[in-house]
Write a protein that holds these residues in place. Structure first.
Motif: not given
Ligand code: C5P
Length: 234
Positions: A213-215, A173-177, A96-101, A127-129, A88-92, A194-198
């Motif tokens: 990188f993404r954009k 802004v946000d992150f995933k653990i 608001a940014a990214g997929s939330l918007c 696709h990580d629902p 489970i990708e735990v996102i906090v 920085p790969d897993t946070m904004r």
């Molecule tokens: O893409 P989204 O807005 O859902 O991402 C939220 C946060 O989780 C971002 O910081 C992004 O880098 C991180 N994330 C991640 N790995 C994923 C999906 C999101 O590290 N597979």
């Protein structure tokens, strides 16, 4: 450290077994986005992410949050407890940014009234629902008790990381653990980089994370280096 056999190789990290209780994590220079659709190799990324992740895990530990972290090994390795990762990708989210918007009518950059904790199913094929509690439990991913604990851990991690970055002029802004089972406990595992946070610069609004990188917003390594500099790691 004599790492025996590779037990896993993901998009940006490889994991080697050290003994039954420990793994060696190699942070590679590979960078990917969009489920691996976009790929590149950026020299120095593995080093910076291992360095930054190790520092942040140490900060969590100092604040009473158990993690898998044991030791940083120069330049791009981390020794860690061997855990059973919960898929489970735990996102906090704080802003608001990214997929939330993309999915909901939030405006990019809007400060959220309270943090959003979101659980996504770590599954490339689907696709990580996004999960809810009933789906996660029915899929057998975690128990109700674990899910509750995971939310608590996520919010605690948010408080610690927000403060760490606030002190160096960066907005979290946000992150995933990812969270793993270790003995009878849940511990924060994987990476926090920085790969897993904004991360946004508080004064200039400059983006200091993988969105560069993404954009295609410029030199992603110089941004990661800036994060490491602010944290006084280099
Ligand atoms: O893409 P989204 O807005 O859902 O991402 C939220 C946060 O989780 C971002 O910081 C992004 O880098 C991180 N994330 C991640 N790995 C994923 C999906 C999101 O590290 N597979």
């Amino acid at each position: 450290i004599k790492a025996k056999k590779p037990i896993y190789s993901g998009k940006a990290k490889s994991i080697y077994e050290v003994d039954e209780d420990k793994v060696l994590i190699e942070f590679r220079d590979d960078i990917t986005a969009g489920d691996g659709a976009k790929k590149d190799v950026k020299e120095g990324k593995g080093y910076l992410n291992a360095l930054i992740s190790s520092y942040l895990f140490k900060k969590l530990e100092e604040n009473g949050i158990e993690t898998h972290f044991l030791e940083y090994i120069e330049p791009n390795y981390m020794l860690a407890k061997k855990v059973e990762i919960i898929p489970i990708e735990v996102i906090v989210r704080n802003i608001a940014a990214g997929s939330l918007c993309r999915r909901y009518p939030f405006k990019e950059g809007e400060r959220l009234k309270r943090p959003i904790v979101q659980f996504d199913y770590k599954n490339d094929e689907y696709h990580d629902p996004m999960l809810n509690e009933d789906i996660a439990i029915n899929l057998g991913l975690a128990t109700e008790e674990e899910l509750k604990k995971m939310r608590e851990i996520a919010l605690k991690v948010n408080e610690v990381l927000k403060k760490v970055f606030d002190e160096v002029g960066i907005e979290l802004v946000d992150f995933k653990i990812e969270i793993g089972r270790y003995k009878d406990r849940l511990v924060v595992a994987d990476e926090i980089s920085p790969d897993t946070m904004r991360l946004w610069d508080k004064s200039s609004g400059d983006i200091l994370d993988k969105d560069v990188f993404r954009k295609d917003l410029g030199d992603v390594i110089s941004k990661y280096r800036e994060v490491a500099k602010r944290l006084k790691l280099i």
